[in-house]
Design an enzyme around this catalytic site. Structure first.
Site, PDB file in Angstrom:
ATOM      1  N   GLY A  79       0.743  -1.406  -0.140  1.00  0.00           N
ATOM      2  CA  GLY A  79      -0.082  -0.158  -0.064  1.00  0.00           C
ATOM      3  C   GLY A  79       0.880   1.308   0.059  1.00  0.00           C
ATOM      4  CG  ASN A  80      -0.450   4.645  -1.764  1.00  0.00           C
ATOM      5  OD1 ASN A  80      -1.062   5.739  -0.881  1.00  0.00           O
ATOM      6  ND2 ASN A  80      -0.550   3.955  -2.729  1.00  0.00           N
ATOM      7  NE  ARG A  81       4.865   6.255   5.333  1.00  0.00           N
ATOM      8  CZ  ARG A  81       4.631   5.421   6.186  1.00  0.00           C
ATOM      9  NH1 ARG A  81       3.511   5.539   7.125  1.00  0.00           N
ATOM     10  NH2 ARG A  81       5.770   4.824   6.671  1.00  0.00           N
ATOM     11  CB  SER A  82      -2.753   8.122  -0.583  1.00  0.00           C
ATOM     12  OG  SER A  82      -3.829   9.039  -0.867  1.00  0.00           O
TER      13      SER A  82
END
Ligand code: CTP
Ligand code: CA
Length: 244
Positions: free
Chosen positions: A33-36
């Site tokens: 995933g990512n930190r958005s």
């Protein structure tokens, strides 16, 4: 309450907004995933609703709830986001790609949980490139218009978060990305002046292909909601100008 029709209004317009960060599964319990946070996308949806638009909100993972009053589609992966975008976009006046799309996904998604092995070897994850959804949306519009169809969405807006480095500054990278994607407007987040991910304030520059070298591109600092209203005002202005 929606603004009356006229300058700055999106009354009668359909705006598709993507938001949040995609998650690419490795197995039933793990993902890349990512930190958005989804905050900028949610703020854009709110601002578009305030301007009177019908909003199609395509939400990948978000830290906050989706705004009330939108037509909501939830997605998990980049490929799901891609399908949702290509379904929604041709019937939209505006596409705003605020989602953080994973550039890569694991080449396999195991049906069962990946276990530690007894033979001393550890798994290696191979990544494959995800499609560039924004560039595809631009390409599909071009193809539709070439086939005699409607060139919709009229306006396609991309996002970029860039840092400068030794070889080019933030603006140069933003302009290169605008050209590479072929979109009509690029919202350039200047990473480094303020941290972007999860923060409520940020600084953006709006880049368009018509920019002239002599006029500095408009730059706004403020909360994500303030910036969302600026972006939506610019979108409404561009739509007005596009109507013949
Ligand atoms: N985007 C997209 N599909 C992808 C990756 C990005 O539609 N597979 C969109 C994002 O939603 C954003 C814009 O493209 O609006 C720019 O994303 P960014 O990650 O900055 O661009 P990339 O082309 O992935 O470039 P980089 O290698 O710098 O990450
Ligand atoms: Ca990327």
């Amino acid at each position: 309450a929606a603004r009356p029709a006229g300058a700055g209004s999106l009354l009668g317009k359909t705006v598709t907004v993507t938001a949040g960060g995609t998650r690419e599964p490795l197995d039933p319990v793990r993902f890349l995933g990512n930190r958005s946070s989804g905050k900028q996308g949610a703020a854009l949806a709110r601002a578009a609703l305030d301007a009177g638009a019908h909003v199609r909100f395509i939400a990948a993972h978000m830290d906050i709830p989706a705004p009330d009053g939108v037509e909501l589609t939830r997605v998990e992966t980049a490929l799901e986001l891609r399908d949702a975008v290509h379904r929604a976009a041709p019937g939209s006046d505006v596409l705003i790609m605020a989602a953080a799309v994973a550039d890569f996904r694991p080449d396999t998604n195991s049906d069962t949980k990946i276990k530690k092995r007894d033979d001393g070897t550890d798994p290696v994850i191979t990544l494959v490139r995800n499609p560039d959804i924004l560039a595809e949306a631009v390409q599909r519009r071009t193809e539709a218009a070439a086939g005699g169809g409607a060139a919709r969405p009229v306006l396609i807006v991309g996002f970029a978060a860039e840092t400068g480095d030794g070889s080019a500054d933030v603006l140069d990278y933003g302009r290169q990305k605008l050209v590479r994607k072929g979109c009509d407007l690029l919202v350039l987040n200047r990473v480094g002046t303020s941290l972007v991910f999860g923060q409520d304030t940020t600084e953006v520059t709006l880049l368009s292909p018509q920019d002239s070298e002599s006029v500095p591109a408009p730059t706004y600092a403020g909360t994500k909601m303030e910036i969302a209203h600026r972006i939506v005002a610019r979108v409404a202005q561009e739509l007005d100008a596009a109507v013949v």
